[in-house]
Design a protein around this motif. Structure first.
Motif, short mmCIF file in Angstrom:
data_model
loop_
_atom_site.label_atom_id
_atom_site.label_comp_id
_atom_site.label_asym_id
_atom_site.label_seq_id
_atom_site.Cartn_x
_atom_site.Cartn_y
_atom_site.Cartn_z
N GLU A 56 23.10 15.06 -0.48
CA GLU A 56 22.49 13.75 -0.96
C GLU A 56 21.79 13.18 0.16
O GLU A 56 20.59 12.83 -0.28
N LEU A 57 22.06 13.39 1.48
CA LEU A 57 21.45 12.97 2.56
C LEU A 57 19.83 13.76 2.52
O LEU A 57 18.94 13.21 2.60
N ALA A 58 19.86 15.05 2.41
CA ALA A 58 18.84 15.96 2.50
C ALA A 58 17.87 15.63 1.28
O ALA A 58 16.61 15.74 1.62
N GLY A 59 18.47 15.43 0.05
CA GLY A 59 17.46 15.23 -0.84
C GLY A 59 16.59 13.78 -0.83
O GLY A 59 15.72 13.64 -1.44
N ARG A 60 17.00 13.14 0.23
CA ARG A 60 16.11 11.74 0.41
C ARG A 60 15.54 11.56 1.80
O ARG A 60 14.84 10.51 1.98
N LEU A 61 15.76 12.43 2.73
CA LEU A 61 15.26 12.42 4.06
C LEU A 61 13.85 12.36 4.08
O LEU A 61 13.32 13.37 3.38
N ASP A 68 29.81 4.03 7.24
CA ASP A 68 31.23 4.53 7.36
C ASP A 68 31.83 5.40 6.31
O ASP A 68 32.45 5.00 5.19
N VAL A 69 31.51 6.73 6.40
CA VAL A 69 31.73 7.40 4.83
C VAL A 69 33.21 8.40 5.12
O VAL A 69 33.39 9.09 6.00
N ALA A 70 33.89 8.18 4.18
CA ALA A 70 35.27 8.68 4.20
C ALA A 70 35.06 10.09 3.66
O ALA A 70 34.61 10.11 2.32
N VAL A 71 35.49 11.09 4.53
CA VAL A 71 35.43 12.44 3.97
C VAL A 71 36.77 13.17 4.10
O VAL A 71 37.55 12.83 4.99
N THR A 72 36.86 14.09 2.99
CA THR A 72 38.14 14.88 3.21
C THR A 72 37.87 16.09 4.05
O THR A 72 36.47 16.53 4.44
N VAL A 73 38.94 16.77 4.34
CA VAL A 73 38.71 17.81 5.37
C VAL A 73 38.79 18.96 4.69
O VAL A 73 39.46 19.38 3.81
N GLU A 74 37.48 19.66 4.60
CA GLU A 74 37.24 21.01 3.87
C GLU A 74 37.94 22.21 4.62
O GLU A 74 37.84 22.56 5.72
N ARG A 75 38.47 23.11 3.98
CA ARG A 75 39.21 24.39 4.33
C ARG A 75 38.50 25.53 3.98
O ARG A 75 38.04 25.49 2.61
N ARG A 105 30.97 0.55 4.41
CA ARG A 105 32.10 1.56 3.83
C ARG A 105 31.70 2.42 2.58
O ARG A 105 31.29 1.65 1.69
N VAL A 106 31.90 3.44 2.81
CA VAL A 106 31.56 4.67 1.58
C VAL A 106 32.87 5.44 1.34
O VAL A 106 33.03 6.16 2.28
N GLU A 107 33.18 4.98 0.17
CA GLU A 107 34.37 5.97 -0.28
C GLU A 107 34.33 6.68 -1.50
O GLU A 107 34.77 7.62 -1.65
N THR A 108 33.16 6.54 -2.12
CA THR A 108 32.98 7.28 -3.61
C THR A 108 31.56 7.78 -3.53
O THR A 108 30.92 7.28 -2.76
N TYR A 109 31.27 8.62 -4.53
CA TYR A 109 30.03 9.29 -4.70
C TYR A 109 29.03 8.21 -5.22
O TYR A 109 28.01 8.25 -4.64
N ASP A 110 29.39 7.40 -6.06
CA ASP A 110 28.55 6.01 -6.21
C ASP A 110 28.28 5.24 -4.99
O ASP A 110 27.07 4.82 -5.02
N ASP A 111 29.12 5.17 -4.23
CA ASP A 111 29.03 4.42 -2.92
C ASP A 111 27.74 5.01 -2.23
O ASP A 111 26.87 4.18 -1.75
N LEU A 112 28.07 6.54 -2.04
CA LEU A 112 27.10 7.29 -1.12
C LEU A 112 25.84 7.06 -1.64
O LEU A 112 24.94 6.66 -0.99
N THR A 113 25.59 7.16 -3.00
CA THR A 113 24.21 7.31 -3.58
C THR A 113 23.67 6.01 -3.45
O THR A 113 22.29 6.03 -3.24
N GLY A 114 24.37 5.12 -3.93
CA GLY A 114 23.99 3.61 -3.69
C GLY A 114 23.41 2.98 -2.36
O GLY A 114 22.22 2.68 -2.35
#
Length: 525
Positions: A355-360, A518-525, A490-499
């Motif tokens: 989402e960041l890349a599409g807006r930079l 402050d974006v809450a992310v999960t650890v990808e495995r 604080r950003v916890e959801t996809y809508d929070d992020l894009t907004g």
């Protein structure tokens, strides 16, 4: 009476070192009290942030920056940042305070044992014998920093500033020119090598700097892929170019596999070849010829290349683009990466980066310090200018936040984004106060997973048992930012992020206040 302090101020004006990044101590008060109005003081709340901000300022201005540190405590706190500046080849003049010269032999309170404290990382460390030698030492530090592209230290006892400087000589040239031209005859062996190559490749590195045009012209002339060096501090080639081939692996077996199709590999502004975990075996397959162009003597002398040039990469590439015959080859080498789109649930780092890349904006300066997300950032956020990817080449944490502050201060019209992990941010969080106080409109995107995810992954792959360090998910990066005067969301959801991104991106180049997501992310495995 003209003093050493007066003479040094004139030196600072001559070389445009009129912004002083500092966290003051008592031994620096004689220099700083009553600072002339044309000299700007920028306060950092920790010496790592002081040198980190100076590093970003120097990168943004493509010229040496000035940092002031307090005796042993200040220099000791700043060593990691000094090491980063050296590895990133960023020119800094670093003044270090010292106790009064007249009783140093008695080791008074706050006397620093400063010799060697920063190790071999400074390109020069000067302890002037006389007070009257200080102005020349500062001027020489400027020249040494610019020539060797690294930090140059000058230790100054506090009583030196008031010493007389009438009729004294400044032991340094007023101007120092560094001609960069290369002779065609000297390039003949490299021209012959490239002209005869069947499947050449280029490895670009941070040493290319902003001189991309010459390297792009050479790559298009050769019709070959261009790889980015591993663990580099700066992009060396436009990563949206069809000939960009991705980042080189950081282990020898994978590196040999990547370079196996190529009979000639030309490294430009990059060492041959930087690795991380040790894997036995040669760096390149048998029969592959390696050439190197760098203006860093250390890199030239240690790189196992068949042919090496100690010269300006930009000057060499510009001449090679004219001298090497066109290969007639074409094609695209851009590597594709399979990252699934957002599918609901907790945010992943890849969701944030996509989402960041599409807006930079095209001219963004992007500072990265998120080790576990770096491969995804390389894949999803291509550097389209030489500021499009900046990182700490040393690998020590604490670079991202202060460097972003300093760079935005140096280029107030350039959009600046720092993508950092929460673990990384804690090493330089004090820079957020400076960003808020000096109205530095950078965007800080913190990928907060409450742990050292890259270390957890290394421990798992090592197979030696459970890692002993705990998570630190109690840390609230947004609260920390706000306590330092920096607005945070604080950003916890996809809508929070894009907004949040949709709201901040249109004003990224003009905003005068910082913002931390402050974006809450999960650890990808």
């Amino acid at each position: 009476m003209r003093t050493v302090r007066d003479a040094v101020f004139d030196i600072l004006r001559r070389y445009e070192l009129t912004t002083i990044f500092a966290n003051p101590g008592s031994t620096e008060v004689p220099l700083l009290a009553g600072l002339p109005d044309d000299l700007r003081f920028v306060l950092g709340l920790h010496e790592g942030s002081v040198v980190g901000m100076a590093t970003g300022w120097a990168i943004g201005r493509a010229a040496p920056a000035l940092a002031l540190l307090h005796a042993a405590a200040g220099l000791g706190n700043a060593v990691n940042a000094i090491a980063t500046a050296r590895e990133n080849r960023v020119p800094l003049v670093v003044l270090v305070g010292q106790q009064d010269r007249r009783h140093l032999a008695l080791e008074p309170f706050l006397a620093g044992r400063l010799t060697g404290l920063a190790g071999d990382y400074p390109v020069r460390a000067d302890h002037p014998v006389r007070a009257q030698d200080v102005p020349g030492a500062v001027a020489r530090a400027y020249h040494e920093a610019a020539t060797s592209r690294g930090p140059a230290l000058v230790v100054v006892p506090m009583d030196d500033w008031a010493a007389p400087f009438d009729g004294e000589t400044v032991a340094a040239p007023v101007r120092l020119l560094r001609p960069a031209a290369v002779a065609d005859a000297d390039l003949a062996p490299l021209v012959e090598l490239l002209a005869g190559a069947r499947r050449p490749a280029i490895v670009s590195g941070a040493g290319v700097g902003s001189g991309w045009a010459a390297l792009v012209a050479l790559a298009e002339r050769l019709g070959c892929p261009v790889y980015q060096e591993s663990f580099g501090g700066r992009a060396g080639f436009p990563q949206d170019h069809p000939q960009y081939g991705g980042v080189l692996p950081g282990e020898r077996d994978e590196l040999r596999e990547r370079l196996a199709p190529h009979d000639v590999v030309l490294a430009v502004g990059a060492p041959v070849f930087r690795q991380y975990s040790y894997v036995p075996g040669p760096l390149v397959p048998a029969g592959t010829v390696v050439a190197l162009v760098t203006d860093d003597p250390d890199v030239a002398h240690r790189s196992p290349a068949d042919l090496a040039y100690l010269a300006s990469p930009e000057a060499v590439c510009a001449r090679l683009a004219d001298l090497v015959p066109s290969s007639g080859r074409g094609g695209a080498w851009s590597r594709t990466h399979g990252h699934s789109p957002y599918a609901g649930g907790p945010l992943r780092p890849t969701d944030v980066l996509r989402e960041l890349a599409g807006r930079l904006p095209h001219d963004v300066a992007l500072i990265e310090e998120a080790p576990s997300a770096r491969p995804d950032l390389h894949a999803l956020v291509p550097a389209r200018t030489s500021f499009g990817f900046l990182s700490a080449a040393m690998g020590g944490l604490g670079f991202g936040l202060p460097a972003a502050v300093g760079l935005r201060m140096a280029q107030p019209d350039r959009p600046v984004v720092a993508v950092v992990g929460d673990g990384s941010a804690l090493y330089g969080v004090q820079a957020l106060w400076s960003a808020a106080h000096y109205r530095v409109g950078a965007l800080f995107v913190v990928l907060a997973n409450g742990r050292y995810a890259v270390m957890d992954g290394l421990a798992e792959r090592h197979g030696g048992g459970k890692a002993p360090w705990p998570a630190f998910d109690e840390v609230d990066m947004g609260a920390l930012a706000r306590s330092l005067g920096c607005p945070a969301v604080r950003v916890e959801t996809y809508d929070d992020l894009t907004g949040a991104l949709d709201e901040v991106m249109p004003s990224l180049a003009t905003r005068e206040t910082p913002l931390l997501l402050d974006v809450a992310v999960t650890v990808e495995r």
